[in-house]
Design an enzyme around this catalytic site. Structure first.
Site, mmCIF file in Angstrom:
data_model
loop_
_atom_site.group_PDB
_atom_site.id
_atom_site.type_symbol
_atom_site.label_atom_id
_atom_site.label_comp_id
_atom_site.label_asym_id
_atom_site.label_seq_id
_atom_site.Cartn_x
_atom_site.Cartn_y
_atom_site.Cartn_z
ATOM 1 N N GLU A 176 -46.502 25.201 -18.195
ATOM 2 C CA GLU A 176 -45.089 25.172 -18.573
ATOM 3 C C GLU A 176 -44.663 23.858 -19.216
ATOM 4 O O GLU A 176 -43.722 23.817 -19.995
ATOM 5 C CB GLU A 176 -44.198 25.454 -17.352
ATOM 6 C CG GLU A 176 -44.544 26.706 -16.591
ATOM 7 C CD GLU A 176 -44.226 27.984 -17.339
ATOM 8 O OE1 GLU A 176 -44.186 27.955 -18.587
ATOM 9 O OE2 GLU A 176 -44.047 29.012 -16.686
ATOM 10 N N HIS B 8 -49.820 24.475 -9.255
ATOM 11 C CA HIS B 8 -50.176 25.867 -9.481
ATOM 12 C C HIS B 8 -50.853 26.414 -8.243
ATOM 13 O O HIS B 8 -51.599 25.691 -7.579
ATOM 14 C CB HIS B 8 -51.120 25.994 -10.691
ATOM 15 C CG HIS B 8 -51.173 27.372 -11.231
ATOM 16 N ND1 HIS B 8 -52.024 28.324 -10.737
ATOM 17 C CD2 HIS B 8 -50.444 27.967 -12.203
ATOM 18 C CE1 HIS B 8 -51.830 29.448 -11.392
ATOM 19 N NE2 HIS B 8 -50.868 29.268 -12.291
HETATM 20 C C1 LIG Z 1 -46.178 26.688 -8.900
HETATM 21 C C2 LIG Z 1 -45.920 26.361 -7.431
HETATM 22 C C3 LIG Z 1 -44.818 27.296 -6.888
HETATM 23 C C4 LIG Z 1 -47.211 26.615 -6.659
HETATM 24 O O1 LIG Z 1 -46.965 26.222 -5.402
HETATM 25 P P1 LIG Z 1 -47.783 26.597 -4.103
HETATM 26 O O2 LIG Z 1 -49.131 27.084 -4.379
HETATM 27 O O3 LIG Z 1 -46.927 27.506 -3.306
HETATM 28 O O4 LIG Z 1 -47.946 25.167 -3.496
HETATM 29 P P2 LIG Z 1 -47.263 24.663 -2.186
HETATM 30 O O5 LIG Z 1 -45.829 25.076 -2.178
HETATM 31 O O6 LIG Z 1 -48.128 25.133 -1.060
HETATM 32 O O7 LIG Z 1 -47.335 23.104 -2.372
HETATM 33 C C5 LIG Z 1 -48.303 22.265 -1.768
HETATM 34 C C6 LIG Z 1 -47.749 20.866 -1.701
HETATM 35 O O8 LIG Z 1 -47.674 20.328 -3.026
HETATM 36 C C7 LIG Z 1 -46.344 20.000 -3.345
HETATM 37 N N1 LIG Z 1 -46.045 20.401 -4.709
HETATM 38 C C8 LIG Z 1 -46.534 21.484 -5.369
HETATM 39 N N2 LIG Z 1 -46.036 21.523 -6.607
HETATM 40 C C9 LIG Z 1 -45.228 20.437 -6.723
HETATM 41 C C10 LIG Z 1 -44.433 19.955 -7.783
HETATM 42 N N3 LIG Z 1 -44.359 20.585 -8.954
HETATM 43 N N4 LIG Z 1 -43.718 18.841 -7.578
HETATM 44 C C11 LIG Z 1 -43.778 18.201 -6.385
HETATM 45 N N5 LIG Z 1 -44.525 18.620 -5.353
HETATM 46 C C12 LIG Z 1 -45.243 19.729 -5.524
HETATM 47 C C13 LIG Z 1 -45.476 20.779 -2.370
HETATM 48 O O9 LIG Z 1 -44.235 20.147 -2.152
HETATM 49 C C14 LIG Z 1 -46.340 20.793 -1.139
HETATM 50 O O10 LIG Z 1 -46.180 19.553 -0.514
HETATM 51 P P3 LIG Z 1 -46.141 19.436 1.093
HETATM 52 O O11 LIG Z 1 -47.527 19.799 1.519
HETATM 53 O O12 LIG Z 1 -45.773 18.007 1.341
HETATM 54 O O13 LIG Z 1 -45.114 20.412 1.586
HETATM 55 C C15 LIG Z 1 -45.478 24.892 -7.268
HETATM 56 O O14 LIG Z 1 -46.511 24.029 -7.677
HETATM 57 C C16 LIG Z 1 -44.189 24.566 -7.999
HETATM 58 O O15 LIG Z 1 -43.098 24.857 -7.476
HETATM 59 N N6 LIG Z 1 -44.265 23.980 -9.233
HETATM 60 C C17 LIG Z 1 -43.110 23.678 -10.021
HETATM 61 C C18 LIG Z 1 -42.652 24.911 -10.764
HETATM 62 C C19 LIG Z 1 -43.557 25.257 -11.912
HETATM 63 O O16 LIG Z 1 -43.960 24.415 -12.699
HETATM 64 N N7 LIG Z 1 -43.844 26.570 -11.991
HETATM 65 C C20 LIG Z 1 -44.662 27.110 -13.044
HETATM 66 C C21 LIG Z 1 -45.992 27.533 -12.526
HETATM 67 S S1 LIG Z 1 -47.078 27.999 -13.869
#
Ligand SMILES: CC(C)(COP(=O)(O)OP(=O)(O)OC[C@H]1O[C@@H](n2cnc3c(N)ncnc32)[C@H](O)[C@@H]1OP(=O)(O)O)[C@@H](O)C(=O)NCCC(=O)NCCS
Length: 391
Positions: free
Chosen positions: A327, A269
Site C-alpha cells: 500500500e 502484513h
Molecule cells: C496488515 C495488518 C492488519 C496485519 O496485522 P496482523 O497480522 O494482524 O499483525 P498483528 O496485529 O498481530 O501485529 C503484530 C504486532 O506488530 C504491530 N504492528 C503490525 N503492523 C503495524 C503497523 N503498521 N504499525 C505499527 N505496528 C504494527 C502490532 O501493533 C503488534 O504489536 P504488539 O505485538 O505490540 O501488539 C497490520 O500490519 C496493519 O494494521 N498494518 C497497517 C495497515 C495496512 O498497511 N494495511 C494494508 C495491508 S496490505
C-alpha cells in the site's frame, strides 16, 4: 473442540492455482509467473484471461476479449440512474461502488440463470463496468458530466480517461496497468475469502463481488494507501513548518503514532514477514512515473520516510517483523498517475475483481460449504423469566 485459530491464521482453506505467497521469502507467484515478471509486461486483459483460463490468450482471443469488454463498458440507463442516485446522496466512493455493483442486476440479461455461460457473461460485465461505475460517480459527485468510454482504449487507459476526460499520458496508463496486475490476486485475503464464503452457499457471482467490496473497504485491508500518503504529506508539512530535517520529523511523527497505539499505514502484513514483493514492483513504477512527470521530490521524500519508519518499527516493535507492504507504493503510483486518494481503494477493487472472479470460478468448480465453528463462552442453564418478573 479443537483449538481456536483466531483470524483463521495459518488455516489452509482449500487449493488454488491462482497465486502463491511466500511470506518468508518475499515472493509472489501469479498463475505461474513471478509478479515482477508478469505485472510490468502484461495488459490487464491478458491477466484476466490467464487467471480465468489458466493460460495467456492468443492474439485473436485477446482481441475478442477487448472487444467484449469495450461493448460492456457502455452503461445501461438503469445502472447510470443508480450511479446518479449515489452521487446525489453524496455517498463516498466505496459505498457508491458497493451500491452500484449490486445495481448491475438491473441490467442483467439473464436474471436468475446461474449456469456457467451466464456467470461468465456477468464476470465480463463486472470487470468492464466497475471502472465505469467509479469514474461516473466521481465525476457526478464533483458536478461534472459523465465521460463515455472509448472503444480503442484498454482497461487501465479507459479508466483514467473516463475520470479526467483526457487521454492519459502513456506512462500513467502503463503505471496503473502494472498496479492492477500487481494486486489482481493475493492468496486467501479477507475479501477473497468473503467472495468464497458467499459462493460456497451457492449464491451468485454479483453477491460474491458485492460482499468482497464490503470486506475490502476496511482500513486493515484495502483502505491503507490513502492514509499512507497522508502520512508522507503530513511529515513533509511538519518539516517545512519546523525547519527540522525530514528524517527528524519522520522519526518524531512515527514514534508518536506508534506510542499512541496507532499503526503506520503501508507497513505490516499477516503473511509477509519480509518486504512485500509487490512494493518492489510498484517502487519501480513510481520511480519511472516520477522521473517523467510528477514531483520527483515527493518520491525521494517518501523513500526517505519509509527508511525511517522501518527503523522506528524495528526499534519500537522488535521481533514483529513489520515491513513495507504494497500500500505504501500503491499510494505513490496512484498519486503519480493523477488519482485522488479517495479513489485508491476503489481502484484496488477494480483490480481485485479479476482475482475475486477467478476464485469464485474455482469455488464453484469444487464447492464445499465454508462453515467453521466457534467455541461458546456464553451463559448456560438460564431459566426463562416472564417479563413482569425481570425488574
Ligand atoms: C496488515 C495488518 C492488519 C496485519 O496485522 P496482523 O497480522 O494482524 O499483525 P498483528 O496485529 O498481530 O501485529 C503484530 C504486532 O506488530 C504491530 N504492528 C503490525 N503492523 C503495524 C503497523 N503498521 N504499525 C505499527 N505496528 C504494527 C502490532 O501493533 C503488534 O504489536 P504488539 O505485538 O505490540 O501488539 C497490520 O500490519 C496493519 O494494521 N498494518 C497497517 C495497515 C495496512 O498497511 N494495511 C494494508 C495491508 S496490505
Amino acid at each position: 473442540m479443537s483449538s481456536i485459530a483466531r483470524g483463521l491464521e495459518g488455516i489452509v482453506l482449500t487449493e488454488t492455482r491462482l497465486s502463491e505467497i511466500d511470506g518468508d521469502g518475499g515472493r509472489l507467484t501469479i498463475a505461474g509467473f513471478p509478479v515482477e515478471e508478469l505485472a510490468p509486461r502484461a495488459s490487464f486483459e491478458e491477466v484476466l484471461h490467464l487467471l480465468w483460463y489458466d493460460r495467456l490468450p492468443g492474439a485473436g482471443e485477446l482481441a475478442q476479449l477487448r472487444e467484449r469488454l469495450a461493448l460492456l463498458r457502455v452503461l445501461p440507463p438503469s445502472v447510470l440512474d443508480a450511479v446518479r442516485a449515489t452521487a446525489r446522496a453524496r455517498l463516498e466512493p466505496m459505498e457508491a461502488l458497493r451500491t452500484t455493483t449490486a445495481a448491475l442486476a438491473l441490467a442483467d440479461g439473464t436474471p436468475g440463470d446461474e449456469g456457467d455461460a451466464a456467470t461468465l457473461d456477468r464476470a465480463l460485465a463486472l470487470c468492464a463496468r466497475l471502472p465505469v461505475l467509479v469514474a461516473a460517480h466521481w465525476r457526478l459527485l464533483h458536478g461534472r458530466r459523465v465521460v463515455a468510454p472509448r472503444a480503442e482504449l484498454g482497461h487501465a487507459a479507459n479508466y483514467l480517461y473516463m475520470l479526467s476526460g483526457e487521454l492519459p499520458p502513456p506512462a500513467a496508463a502503463r503505471g496503473v496497468e502494472t498496479y492492477l496486475n500487481t494486486v489482481v490476486d493475493h492468496g486467501m485475503n479477507a475479501s477473497t475469502f468473503t467472495a468464497r464464503v458467499i459462493t460456497s452457499t451457492r449464491s451468485d457471482l454479483v453477491s460474491a463481488i458485492v460482499g468482497a467490496i464490503g470486506a475490502l473497504k476496511g482500513p486493515a485491508h484495502g483502505g491503507a494507501p490513502g492514509p499512507a500518503l497522508d502520512m508522507v504529506f503530513d511529515i513533509r508539512e511538519r518539516a517545512a513548518r519546523s525547519g527540522a530535517s525530514l528524517d527528524d520529523e519522520a522519526e518524531a511523527w512515527t514514534r508518536e503514532a506508534i506510542a499512541a497505539g496507532a499503526r503506520l499505514m503501508g507497513f505490516g502484513h499477516r503473511v509477509y514477514k519480509v518486504r512485500d514483493p509487490r512494493a518492489d514492483v510498484l517502487d519501480r513504477v513510481a520511480d519511472e512515473l516520477f522521473q517523467d512527470a510528477g514531483d520527483r521530490r515527493l518520491y525521494d521524500d517518501a523513500r526517505a520516510i519509509e527508511k525511517v519508519a522501518l527503523r522506528v518499527l524495528a526499534d519500537m516493535k522488535p521481533g514483529r517483523r513489520v515491513q513495507t507492504n504494497v500500500e505504501f507504493y500503491t499510494a505513490l503510483v496512484l498519486h503519480g498517475a493523477g488519482l485522488p486518494p479517495a479513489l485508491f481503494t476503489p481502484t484496488f477493487a477494480i483490480a481485485r475483481t479479476g482475482g475475486w472472479i477467478a476464485h469464485v470460478l474455482e469455488q464453484r468448480a469444487e464447492n464445499r460449504l465454508i462453515r467453521p465453528r466457534v467455541a461458546y463462552t456464553g451463559a448456560r442453564g438460564r431459566e426463562w423469566e416472564a417479563i413482569e418478573a425481570r425488574g
